[in-house]
Design an enzyme around this catalytic site. Structure first.
Site, PDB file in Angstrom:
ATOM      1  N   SER A 118     114.291  80.107  29.249  1.00  0.00           N
ATOM      2  CA  SER A 118     115.151  79.835  28.078  1.00  0.00           C
ATOM      3  C   SER A 118     114.477  80.285  26.791  1.00  0.00           C
ATOM      4  O   SER A 118     115.127  80.823  25.882  1.00  0.00           O
ATOM      5  CB  SER A 118     115.467  78.338  28.003  1.00  0.00           C
ATOM      6  N   GLU A 119     113.160  80.086  26.710  1.00  0.00           N
ATOM      7  CA  GLU A 119     112.436  80.463  25.489  1.00  0.00           C
ATOM      8  C   GLU A 119     112.495  81.984  25.274  1.00  0.00           C
ATOM      9  O   GLU A 119     112.603  82.449  24.139  1.00  0.00           O
ATOM     10  CB  GLU A 119     110.971  80.005  25.585  1.00  0.00           C
ATOM     11  N   ARG A 130     133.956  54.369  43.284  1.00  0.00           N
ATOM     12  CA  ARG A 130     132.938  53.309  43.220  1.00  0.00           C
ATOM     13  C   ARG A 130     133.442  52.162  42.339  1.00  0.00           C
ATOM     14  O   ARG A 130     133.835  52.382  41.189  1.00  0.00           O
ATOM     15  CB  ARG A 130     131.655  53.905  42.625  1.00  0.00           C
ATOM     16  N   ASP A 168     119.994  92.756  32.004  1.00  0.00           N
ATOM     17  CA  ASP A 168     121.169  92.593  31.134  1.00  0.00           C
ATOM     18  C   ASP A 168     122.426  92.305  31.960  1.00  0.00           C
ATOM     19  O   ASP A 168     123.332  91.622  31.504  1.00  0.00           O
ATOM     20  CB  ASP A 168     121.423  93.869  30.314  1.00  0.00           C
ATOM     21  N   ILE A 177     108.230  86.531  43.887  1.00  0.00           N
ATOM     22  CA  ILE A 177     109.185  87.540  44.328  1.00  0.00           C
ATOM     23  C   ILE A 177     110.166  86.922  45.330  1.00  0.00           C
ATOM     24  O   ILE A 177     109.809  86.618  46.473  1.00  0.00           O
ATOM     25  CB  ILE A 177     108.461  88.771  44.942  1.00  0.00           C
ATOM     26  N   ARG A 202     121.422  88.624  34.255  1.00  0.00           N
ATOM     27  CA  ARG A 202     121.253  87.348  33.541  1.00  0.00           C
ATOM     28  C   ARG A 202     122.596  86.629  33.385  1.00  0.00           C
ATOM     29  O   ARG A 202     122.667  85.405  33.491  1.00  0.00           O
ATOM     30  CB  ARG A 202     120.603  87.588  32.180  1.00  0.00           C
ATOM     31  N   GLU A 218     114.362  85.088  35.788  1.00  0.00           N
ATOM     32  CA  GLU A 218     115.037  86.159  35.024  1.00  0.00           C
ATOM     33  C   GLU A 218     114.967  85.921  33.518  1.00  0.00           C
ATOM     34  O   GLU A 218     115.910  86.207  32.783  1.00  0.00           O
ATOM     35  CB  GLU A 218     116.471  86.365  35.509  1.00  0.00           C
ATOM     36  N   PHE A 240     113.455  92.416  44.082  1.00  0.00           N
ATOM     37  CA  PHE A 240     113.126  92.938  42.751  1.00  0.00           C
ATOM     38  C   PHE A 240     111.730  92.413  42.421  1.00  0.00           C
ATOM     39  O   PHE A 240     111.549  91.190  42.293  1.00  0.00           O
ATOM     40  CB  PHE A 240     114.177  92.368  41.789  1.00  0.00           C
ATOM     41  N   GLY A 245     121.368  54.989  41.946  1.00  0.00           N
ATOM     42  CA  GLY A 245     120.312  55.167  42.952  1.00  0.00           C
ATOM     43  C   GLY A 245     120.665  56.216  43.990  1.00  0.00           C
ATOM     44  O   GLY A 245     119.808  56.983  44.448  1.00  0.00           O
TER      45      GLY A 245
HETATM   46  N1  COS Z   1     117.966  97.500  27.602  1.00  0.00           N
HETATM   47  C1  COS Z   1     117.441  98.736  27.318  1.00  0.00           C
HETATM   48  N2  COS Z   1     116.305  98.892  26.607  1.00  0.00           N
HETATM   49  C2  COS Z   1     115.688  97.782  26.157  1.00  0.00           C
HETATM   50  C3  COS Z   1     116.175  96.498  26.397  1.00  0.00           C
HETATM   51  C4  COS Z   1     117.380  96.376  27.153  1.00  0.00           C
HETATM   52  N3  COS Z   1     117.908  95.187  27.395  1.00  0.00           N
HETATM   53  N4  COS Z   1     115.363  95.592  25.815  1.00  0.00           N
HETATM   54  C5  COS Z   1     114.389  96.274  25.223  1.00  0.00           C
HETATM   55  N5  COS Z   1     114.586  97.600  25.431  1.00  0.00           N
HETATM   56  C6  COS Z   1     113.761  98.707  24.890  1.00  0.00           C
HETATM   57  C7  COS Z   1     113.591  98.490  23.406  1.00  0.00           C
HETATM   58  O1  COS Z   1     114.671  99.066  22.673  1.00  0.00           O
HETATM   59  C8  COS Z   1     112.285  99.178  23.138  1.00  0.00           C
HETATM   60  O2  COS Z   1     112.480 100.589  23.060  1.00  0.00           O
HETATM   61  P1  COS Z   1     112.343 101.336  21.617  1.00  0.00           P
HETATM   62  O3  COS Z   1     110.954 101.033  21.136  1.00  0.00           O
HETATM   63  O4  COS Z   1     112.564 102.773  21.974  1.00  0.00           O
HETATM   64  O5  COS Z   1     113.398 100.742  20.750  1.00  0.00           O
HETATM   65  C9  COS Z   1     111.483  98.925  24.406  1.00  0.00           C
HETATM   66  O6  COS Z   1     112.449  98.637  25.418  1.00  0.00           O
HETATM   67  C10 COS Z   1     110.523  97.770  24.247  1.00  0.00           C
HETATM   68  O7  COS Z   1     111.263  96.629  23.836  1.00  0.00           O
HETATM   69  P2  COS Z   1     110.576  95.370  23.103  1.00  0.00           P
HETATM   70  O8  COS Z   1     109.757  95.870  21.952  1.00  0.00           O
HETATM   71  O9  COS Z   1     111.638  94.357  22.833  1.00  0.00           O
HETATM   72  O10 COS Z   1     109.558  94.887  24.244  1.00  0.00           O
HETATM   73  P3  COS Z   1     108.750  93.556  24.364  1.00  0.00           P
HETATM   74  O11 COS Z   1     107.588  93.806  25.236  1.00  0.00           O
HETATM   75  O12 COS Z   1     108.455  92.983  23.031  1.00  0.00           O
HETATM   76  O13 COS Z   1     109.833  92.641  25.153  1.00  0.00           O
HETATM   77  C11 COS Z   1     110.756  90.574  25.978  1.00  0.00           C
HETATM   78  C12 COS Z   1     109.743  91.296  25.118  1.00  0.00           C
HETATM   79  C13 COS Z   1     110.413  89.118  25.892  1.00  0.00           C
HETATM   80  C14 COS Z   1     112.163  90.809  25.423  1.00  0.00           C
HETATM   81  C15 COS Z   1     110.752  91.113  27.446  1.00  0.00           C
HETATM   82  O14 COS Z   1     109.428  91.249  27.892  1.00  0.00           O
HETATM   83  C16 COS Z   1     111.504  90.192  28.396  1.00  0.00           C
HETATM   84  O15 COS Z   1     112.735  90.204  28.493  1.00  0.00           O
HETATM   85  N6  COS Z   1     110.750  89.361  29.159  1.00  0.00           N
HETATM   86  C17 COS Z   1     111.295  88.486  30.171  1.00  0.00           C
HETATM   87  C18 COS Z   1     111.254  89.161  31.469  1.00  0.00           C
HETATM   88  C19 COS Z   1     111.821  88.364  32.550  1.00  0.00           C
HETATM   89  O16 COS Z   1     113.017  88.129  32.579  1.00  0.00           O
HETATM   90  N7  COS Z   1     110.932  87.973  33.495  1.00  0.00           N
HETATM   91  C20 COS Z   1     111.336  87.294  34.640  1.00  0.00           C
HETATM   92  C21 COS Z   1     111.059  88.178  35.824  1.00  0.00           C
HETATM   93  S1  COS Z   1     112.466  88.685  36.678  1.00  0.00           S
HETATM   94  S2  COS Z   1     112.802  87.159  37.861  1.00  0.00           S
END
Ligand code: COS
Length: 404
Positions: free
Chosen positions: A380-381, A281, A253, A172, A256, A377, A137, A354
């Protein structure tokens, strides 16, 4: 009772109401398989070779049926999140690389299962399930990890039937050993999140190369990929143009919650090791476990693990049962379970003293291995941002409904 039987994962929580008999049977047989095979397959000095071997073995034994839908040789019609979580929890208890090999076949093919055309699913899912091809991915970039909508890798039209991908992807997992990557790139239908699309790119596509391998405190196959005029057929696009962000988020979704499950497995193993050590121990003429401070640490860890278990399987059950978006539940599961596992493993190291920081000791390995789960993925923040946004969205919906 043998030492091995004393130190075995306790699967008692599978009697909780989230599961059915099929889940329990799956857990028992996978645990039995892992107990007999995993140690023999794992060589932490050769992570690439180990992961290739593990993927093949998991496929041969049929465990990868959990990562694809039944129409492509899987077990259930849609991905069964609880089954994925059970598998990760058990494999992570035995060894982090076994969990990694299983998890990446799921994450790497998850977007194909969810959004691929029937042709793409027929082409890619059976070999993933059989362990004959390795999936990956490719979302993160040097300047876009947490902020997915900022990603810069581009995919531009190249004739009527192809696109050309240029850019860098980093962090990746399976980079270098994967046979294909799900790649997210900017196609420009709209600014930000609405201008991304997803494509399946074969690893041997001309122009795709490994820009570097990444060594971490708990090594696994991990690399930076370079895309230089990589020509990919449009038939390899997942979903519609501009749906890339949604595809990435919907895939996360599901997966995670499974990261939370892997953290559970690691935390359970740490607590099992700590209880064993504290019972054997001797300190001040009595077992270490007789000290109330040791008991407090063990109790805190047991309660932490129970709470995380509820959150992880609540997310899985909700997704499986209602087939709705579980963004908040999945983020809560990942956030709490990975943070708690870090605490539980740290307490276990303290109980070991230790010995807990000596190379070759399981607790020391867990201490290194858990750390990345609080980052990958979605750190935490990021999970906190996601949860807070869902709360605010729910409030806005209520206000809008009241005004109508
Ligand atoms: N499922 C379906 N659609 C989703 C969704 C989800 N879980 N989350 C957001 N969307 C949709 C939103 O509804 C929005 O669409 P609409 O404007 O039509 O409502 C669109 O996608 C954009 O969403 P949002 O405005 O929340 O986007 P942001 O750029 O603000 O998102 C976060 C910010 C932080 C939530 C996102 O970038 C994120 O999850 N980042 C972490 C990514 C990650 O896990 N990286 C690690 C790499 S993988 S190892």
């Amino acid at each position: 009772m043998t030492d091995a039987a004393l130190l075995a994962p306790d699967l008692g929580h599978l009697n909780w109401p989230f599961f059915d008999d099929d889940h329990r049977r799956f857990a028992d047989s996978l645990n039995d398989w892992a107990r007999r095979h995993v140690d023999a397959y794992v060589d932490h000095a050769d992570v690439d070779g180990t992961c290739r071997t593990l993927v093949r073995a998991l496929g041969d034994a049929g465990w990868l049926k959990a990562v694809v839908p039944s129409a492509y040789g899987g077990v259930s019609e849609t991905l069964d999140v609880r089954r994925l979580c059970i598998a990760r929890e058990i494999l992570a208890w035995h060894d982090s690389l076994a969990d990694f090999a299983f998890a990446m076949q799921g994450l790497g093919s998850g977007s194909i299962s969810l959004f691929g055309s029937d042709w793409l699913k027929q082409k890619y899912l059976p070999p993933v399930r059989e362990g004959r091809q390795i999936a990956a991915f490719a979302l993160s970039e040097p300047e876009a990890g947490s902020d997915v909508s900022a990603l810069a890798t581009s995919a531009v039209p190249d004739g009527p039937d192809h696109i050309r991908i240029n850019g860098l992807k980093t962090w990746i997992s399976n980079g270098g050993i994967a046979d294909h990557y799900v790649v997210f790139a900017r196609t420009g239908e709209a600014p930000g999140a609405k201008g991304l699309s997803a494509f399946v790119v074969d690893a041997d596509t001309p122009g795709l190369s490994i820009a570097g391998h990444i060594d971490t405190i708990a090594p696994h196959p991990l690399a930076t990929l370079r895309f230089a005029d990589c020509r990919v057929p449009l038939t390899h696009r997942l979903g519609m143009p501009g749906e890339g962000f949604k595809i990435a988020m919907a895939t996360l979704d599901i997966f995670r919650s499974t990261v939370g499950a892997a953290a559970l497995g690691m935390a359970r193993r740490a607590l099992d090791e700590a209880v064993k050590h504290a019972s054997e121990r001797m300190l001040f003429d009595a077992p270490l476990a007789d000290l109330q401070l040791t008991q407090a640490a063990m109790a805190d860890s047991a309660v932490d693990i129970d709470a995380a278990t509820l959150l992880v399987y609540r997310a899985g059950w909700t997704k499986d049962h209602y087939r709705v978006r579980v963004t908040r539940e999945a983020s809560a599961a990942k956030l709490f379970a990975t943070e708690m596992a870090q605490r539980v493993i740290d307490r276990a190291v303290q109980i070991f003293g230790g010995r807990g920081v000596c190379r070759g000791v399981k607790i020391e390995a867990l201490y290194r291995e858990i750390r990345a789960l609080r980052i990958y993925e979605g750190a935490s923040e990021v999970q906190k941002i996601v949860i807070a946004r869902e709360l605010l969205k729910a409030r806005h919906t209520k206000i809008r409904q009241a005004a109508e």
